[in-house]
Structure formats: structure tokens, C-alpha cells
Enzyme design. Structure first.
Site, mmCIF file in Angstrom:
data_model
loop_
_atom_site.group_PDB
_atom_site.id
_atom_site.type_symbol
_atom_site.label_atom_id
_atom_site.label_comp_id
_atom_site.label_asym_id
_atom_site.label_seq_id
_atom_site.Cartn_x
_atom_site.Cartn_y
_atom_site.Cartn_z
ATOM 1 N N LEU A 1 6.681 2.906 1.807
ATOM 2 C CA LEU A 1 7.604 1.778 1.949
ATOM 3 C C LEU A 1 8.655 2.031 3.035
ATOM 4 C CD1 LEU A 1 8.192 0.956 -1.822
ATOM 5 C CD2 LEU A 1 6.385 0.153 -0.294
ATOM 6 N N GLY B 1 5.063 -10.220 4.158
ATOM 7 C CA GLY B 1 5.902 -10.151 5.358
ATOM 8 C C GLY B 1 5.255 -10.883 6.532
ATOM 9 N N SER C 1 4.137 1.170 8.772
ATOM 10 C CA SER C 1 3.777 2.515 8.306
ATOM 11 C C SER C 1 3.128 3.309 9.438
ATOM 12 C CB SER C 1 2.782 2.412 7.156
ATOM 13 O OG SER C 1 3.319 1.620 6.149
ATOM 14 N N ARG C 2 2.532 2.597 10.389
ATOM 15 C CA ARG C 2 1.834 3.307 11.466
ATOM 16 C C ARG C 2 2.775 3.933 12.484
ATOM 17 N NH1 ARG C 2 -3.181 -0.520 12.949
ATOM 18 N NH2 ARG C 2 -4.245 -0.323 10.954
ATOM 19 N N LYS D 1 5.363 -9.898 9.489
ATOM 20 C CA LYS D 1 4.833 -8.903 10.431
ATOM 21 C C LYS D 1 3.294 -9.007 10.451
ATOM 22 C CE LYS D 1 4.028 -4.741 12.301
ATOM 23 N NZ LYS D 1 2.951 -4.212 11.526
ATOM 24 N N ASP D 2 2.697 -9.170 9.271
ATOM 25 C CA ASP D 2 1.244 -9.374 9.191
ATOM 26 C C ASP D 2 1.017 -10.880 9.097
ATOM 27 O OD1 ASP D 2 0.343 -6.579 9.082
ATOM 28 O OD2 ASP D 2 1.530 -6.536 7.259
ATOM 29 N N HIS E 1 9.229 -3.610 3.738
ATOM 30 C CA HIS E 1 8.879 -3.862 2.329
ATOM 31 C C HIS E 1 10.142 -4.123 1.524
ATOM 32 C CE1 HIS E 1 5.599 -1.008 3.639
ATOM 33 N NE2 HIS E 1 4.871 -1.981 3.120
ATOM 34 N N MET F 1 0.859 -1.203 0.000
ATOM 35 C CA MET F 1 0.000 0.000 0.000
ATOM 36 C C MET F 1 0.886 1.240 0.000
ATOM 37 S SD MET F 1 -3.484 -0.845 1.987
ATOM 38 C CE MET F 1 -2.946 -0.586 3.643
ATOM 39 N N GLY F 2 2.161 1.055 -0.353
ATOM 40 C CA GLY F 2 3.077 2.193 -0.398
ATOM 41 C C GLY F 2 3.578 2.553 0.980
#
Ligand code: PAF
Length: 278
Positions: free
Chosen positions: A29, A143, A182-183, A145-146, A33, A26-27
Site C-alpha cells: 500500500l 483509483g 507499487s512498481r 491511476k488505473d 491506496h 494487491m497490498g
């Protein structure tokens, strides 16, 4: 690097490729990523990355508009890391009409993240299947991570007979252990320092189980209490079997502890795999 924004051009460009490695994003990066891009680069094939902020996977209370859009920087990074093609579709390309056909995922999608983000995985699987149909990759990288998303992708490919291999990349962490996300940019300075405690409590659970502790509930409760006392708002801390994410039993040897909690207004998730040697 080619930047392609419409489905038709991407399809014709990829017609001549025999082996396509795909990294959907979702960008915004970060190193997480880029580590997937690095793995993809090691395969000799055409490396396609996509950037698309998928409205369908955002809940009503989740801020789709707030998701960081950093396209110019993302494209520079992808170019430097050797992506061959970046697919940047518009919302109209992906959802030209209201999406009425939906991939309704497994019970696996309704637990953990799914319990706290209803509809989230349905949005992810529907979009990702569309991307698979457009890009037609041989290998796709996600990844760890998720973690739950990765498990669901494996199961979707299996149950829908897609001839796609799902590869995985390890979670990339800051020096204090915080998983890159990203958060993280939404954390203020104080919260950023505190944020590493999610990793810390998960590490403590992992160490305890690997040292022989079998009372998972007790470990989960201690971790929750620790985070609670530090001001976190916890969604779950849970020890599960890998892949199926069923509740772990004490004789299981391959486990994963997953956690999700809010610090201020920022919700963070993380997980660690655990191997019990008997
Ligand atoms: O993991 C993500 O960034 C997203 O869920 C994905 C897989 C790109 C689908 O929008």
C-alpha cells in the site's frame, strides 16, 4: 481492526452490516491506496479492504513472484487509517480449483493496456467479481491511476446488473508529478528522476488540447518522440474519449490521455483527464 483470512468467517461477520464499503488491493500500500481508504472512511459504513496478489491477472512474462509483498506494513497502515476489516485470503480460498469460469470482458479490455497485457483484464474482472460475491459491498472504490480498470469495473457492474456503486479516487502523485505505484520501487535513482517525464509529456498534451490544439496525432507523436529520445520504450500514448476509451475526435469535449512506457525494466502507466471548453 479485524483480520479475516477465510471466506466463511468473512461472510458471517458481514451478515449484520447494512452498508459495506470495499477497497480491493494487491497490498504494498502507498498513498494512492490510502487516499481510497480515506474516501471510504468518510462514508458511514463498515470499511473492508482486501489484500490478495491475483495470479490470474499476471501474464506469462510478468513476474507474479516479484510483486512486492509487505503484509505487516500494509496491516499497520490499514489499522492507522481506520479500516474495520481486512480480508487476506489465501490462493486456495480464492482459487480452490482451476478457475474455468472466466469473466470475459468487453472489447474495451483488448485495447491500450489489454493490447500489451493480453488476459490482464480477464484476470482482474474474474477476481473482482469473486470478491464482490464474497464481500457483497454497496460501494467499491478504485483509483483513477488505473483508468481503464476503473472504466471496465463500471461497465461490468452495469452489464451484469450488480447493485454496487463504483466510486473513484484521484491519482496521487509525488512532488515531481510521478503517479504513485507499487512498481516505482523497482526504479533505480536515475530512473526515478527520469520517471516524472511520463507525467510531463501527458501534461503537455493536456495543456495543448485545452488551449485549442486539435491535431491529437501530432501531439501523441511528439510525446512519443520525446520519450523515445530519452530512452523510454513506449507502448502507447493515446488521446481517448472518457469512459468508452474510443479514439478521440476533435469535437469531443471530455477526453483522457493515457500512456504506458518502460523505463529500463519497469513499466509505468499514467493518464490525465482533459476538458475542452468550446
Ligand atoms: O488495482 C489493483 O490493485 C488490482 O487490479 C485489483 C483491483 C485489486 C484486482 O486484483
Amino acid at each position: 481492526m479485524e483480520i479475516i483470512t477465510d471466506i466463511h468467517s468473512l461472510r458471517s461477520r458481514l451478515k449484520s452490516e447494512h452498508y459495506v464499503v470495499f477497497v480491493p488491493t494487491m497490498g504494498n500500500l502507498h498513498e494512492g491506496h490510502l487516499s481510497l481508504i480515506r474516501i471510504a472512511k468518510q462514508k458511514s459504513g463498515c470499511l473492508v479492504a482486501s489484500i490478495f496478489v491475483n495470479r490470474l491477472q499476471f501474464g506469462q512474462n510478468e513476474d507474479f513472484d516479484k510483486y512486492p509483498r509487505t503484509l505487516v506494513d500494509d496491516l499497520k497502515l490499514l489499522e492507522n487509517y481506520g479500516a474495520n476489516i481486512v480480508f487476506v485470503p489465501t490462493e486456495k480460498d480464492i482459487y480452490p480449483v482451476q478457475q474455468e469460469f472466466i469473466i470475459e470482458p468487453l472489447p474495451l479490455a483488448n485495447i491500450l493496456e489489454g493490447e500489451f497485457r493480453p488476459g490482464f483484464f480477464r484476470g482482474v474482472t474474474t477476481l473482482v467479481l469473486k470478491l464482490f460475491n464474497i464481500v457483497r459491498p454497496q460501494l467499491v472504490l478504485f483509483g483513477k491511476k488505473d483508468y481503464q480498470q476503473l472504466c471496465i469495473m463500471r461497465e461490468m457492474v452495469h452489464q451484469l446488473n450488480l447493485s454496487i456503486e463504483i466510486g473513484e479516487g484521484e491519482t496521487v502523485r509525488a512532488s515531481d508529478g510521478l503517479a504513485l505505484s507499487s512498481r516505482n520501487r523497482f526504479l533505480n535513482n536515475e530512473e526515478r528522476i527520469e520517471a516524472a517525464h511520463l507525467f510531463k509529456v501527458l501534461s503537455e498534451i493536456k495543456e495543448a488540447i485545452e488551449s485549442g490544439e486539435q491535431n491529437f496525432r501530432k501531439l501523441q507523436d511528439i510525446a512519443k518522440e520525446t520519450l523515445n529520445n530519452r530512452g523510454w520504450d513506449i507502448d502507447y500514448i493515446s488521446v481517448r474519449k472518457i469512459h468508452t476509451l474510443e479514439i478521440a475526435k476533435c469535437h469531443d469535449q471530455k477526453l483522457v490521455v493515457l500512456g504506458a512506457a518502460k523505463l529500463g525494466t519497469t513499466r509505468l502507466i499514467d493518464n490525465l483527464e482533459i476538458t475542452v471548453r468550446k
